[in-house]
Design an enzyme around this catalytic site. Structure first.
Site, short mmCIF file in Angstrom:
data_model
loop_
_atom_site.label_atom_id
_atom_site.label_comp_id
_atom_site.label_asym_id
_atom_site.label_seq_id
_atom_site.Cartn_x
_atom_site.Cartn_y
_atom_site.Cartn_z
N CYS A 174 -5.77 0.12 13.06
CA CYS A 174 -6.73 -0.35 12.06
C CYS A 174 -8.00 -0.88 12.72
CB CYS A 174 -6.11 -1.45 11.23
SG CYS A 174 -4.49 -0.99 10.60
N SER B 223 0.84 -1.20 0.00
CA SER B 223 0.00 0.00 0.00
C SER B 223 0.87 1.25 0.00
CB SER B 223 -0.88 -0.02 1.25
OG SER B 223 -1.74 1.10 1.26
N ALA B 224 0.49 2.23 -0.82
CA ALA B 224 1.33 3.43 -0.96
C ALA B 224 1.41 4.25 0.33
CB ALA B 224 0.80 4.31 -2.09
C1 LIG Z 1 -2.20 -0.75 6.71
C2 LIG Z 1 -2.20 -2.22 6.47
C3 LIG Z 1 -3.15 -2.83 5.64
C4 LIG Z 1 -4.28 -2.05 5.02
O1 LIG Z 1 -3.83 -1.23 3.98
P1 LIG Z 1 -4.78 -0.13 3.33
O2 LIG Z 1 -4.04 0.31 2.12
O3 LIG Z 1 -4.95 0.94 4.35
O4 LIG Z 1 -6.07 -0.80 2.98
C5 LIG Z 1 -3.05 -4.19 5.42
N1 LIG Z 1 -2.09 -4.91 5.99
C6 LIG Z 1 -1.15 -4.38 6.79
C7 LIG Z 1 -0.10 -5.24 7.39
C8 LIG Z 1 -1.18 -3.01 7.05
O5 LIG Z 1 -0.26 -2.50 7.88
#
Ligand SMILES: *Cc1c(COP(=O)(O)O)cnc(C)c1O
Length: 404
Positions: free
Chosen positions: A331, A204-205
């Site tokens: 999260c 994820s960016a």
């Molecule tokens: C932040 C995170 C996600 C979710 O990513 P998003 O782009 O916010 O949906 C998934 N897995 C891990 C390990 C993360 O740290």
């Protein structure tokens, strides 16, 4: 008290500020270059398509992958859903059994719950006290009808790095697919899915100084060529795996973030680790503070500590005008339960609730860390002065039966 601007940011694992160099790269793609990357009949489309291709190559370079193996999504949550659900739907001939860890991110665990609801079977492996997978238990859990093993590259709460190459060898020997949520690893440490025998990988960016709302799924094209069923239909973008008009400015930003990471992650690893170690060493000098997760073999930027006899939430609140951190996982911060990761590592409810995650990053400075150490020491002393558990401990009462 500090104003918002001087609030020290130590929650980089929740999200990172966008690097100004990334913003600069993105800006022209909002107005000057507004094209749809799928418009093949005019120059606006070509400019957009070229920018997307460039970013795809940059991300592929960071992952040692082929650009055709990159599928852009709205983030790692979507990428994890696409990988797990897409594999479940496409490999039913082989079986319906999946294996993952109890310490995975909710984006993986909740997609696994969906698989169970749809008639699949999921094994949730336990971890040791550092959060590491048990390789023997993994191997023993793989069955003839096992389709895929999903194990995160690095944990978002503790920073623990899983032994991906050893996991990859086991999966290759047993002939099952291996997926890895590498969202916290990409941009911090070298990630090479092909070398590790990982067939699907997500990132994820906004966890590596790019914008929010853009992520990617790596899908191996060789040995074996993996196919996931699309979860979003409508036009067949991204090799038919993920339809929808590409978010060109965000993809441009992701590409720039990947370029910067490739260029700087090695020296940043050293700089940030030094700051983290300084913070951690100072805080571990406070009596009855313990680290959650291993000392070695973790991300350079995370320190997850339990402050015995007080609650992490209270400590976080006491310092909310000084620095920003997470207790448990951001999260799932809507959820007041203690962290499922720390509980899976064998912490008691009290010790899990006493935890704080400090996560540093590109814009962290030594001054900020020195200030943070002072604030934490002061807050812990005053919270313990008011803590009944701390008083009982001082009186020599054995608090272990109460989960301390
Ligand atoms: C932040 C995170 C996600 C979710 O990513 P998003 O782009 O916010 O949906 C998934 N897995 C891990 C390990 C993360 O740290």
């Amino acid at each position: 008290m500090r104003n918002k601007a001087s609030l020290i940011y130590l929650d980089y694992n929740a999200t990172t500020p966008v690097d100004p160099r990334v913003i600069e790269q993105m800006l022209p793609y909002f107005h000057e270059h507004p094209g749809n990357a799928a418009s093949h009949h005019h120059a606006y489309g070509w400019v957009a398509e070229e920018a997307v291709d460039h970013s795809r190559e940059a991300l592929a370079m960071l992952l040692n992958a082929d650009p055709r193996e990159i599928v852009f999504t709205s983030g790692a949550t979507e990428a994890n859903n696409l990988a797990l659900k897409g594999i479940f739907q496409n490999y039913q001939r082989k079986g319906k059994h999946f294996i993952t860890l109890k310490t995975e991110h909710k984006a993986v665990l909740d997609a696994c719950l969906w698989i169970e609801k749809m008639g699949g079977e999921v094994t949730y492996l336990s971890v040791d006290h550092t959060g590491k997978v048990d390789l023997k238990a993994l191997e023993a859990a793989i069955r003839n009808d096992t389709v895929l093993v999903s194990i995160m590259w690095a944990n978002n709460e503790t920073g623990l790095i899983q032994p991906m190459e050893a996991i990859g060898k086991i999966c290759a020997k047993k002939g099952v697919l291996l997926m890895s949520d590498a969202t916290q690893a990409v941009g911090k440490i070298p990630v090479n899915p092909r070398a590790a025998g990982v067939h699907l990988l997500t990132c994820s960016a906004h966890k590596c100084y790019g914008p929010k709302g853009i992520g990617a799924l790596y899908v191996s094209r060789v040995q074996p060529r993996v196919k996931v069923n699309a979860q979003i239909h409508g036009g067949g973008h991204e090799g038919g795996m993920r339809s929808g008009t590409l978010n060109v400015p965000a993809i441009v930003g992701f590409g720039k973030a990947a370029e910067i990471a490739l260029e700087e992650q090695e020296q940043e690893f050293i700089r940030i680790q030094k700051l983290r170690d300084h913070l951690e060493k100072a805080l571990l000098e406070i009596p009855h503070v313990s680290r959650n997760g291993p000392e070695q073999g973790r991300l350079p930027n995370v320190s997850n500590l339990s402050f015995k006899y007080i609650s992490g939430e209270a400590l976080m609140m006491a310092c909310k005008h000084e620095f920003a951190v997470s207790s448990g996982s951001a999260c799932t911060s809507a959820n007041p339960d203690p962290s499922h990761v720390l509980l899976a590592m064998g912490l008691s409810h009290n010790m899990a609730e006493a935890a704080i995650r400090f996560s540093l990053g590109r814009f962290s400075t030594l001054d900020q860390i020195e200030d943070t150490i002072k604030f934490v020491k002061k807050a812990v002393a005053s919270l313990r002065a008011e803590s009944p558990a701390w008083q009982l401990f001082l009186d020599g009462v054995d608090l272990r039966p109460m989960g301390w």
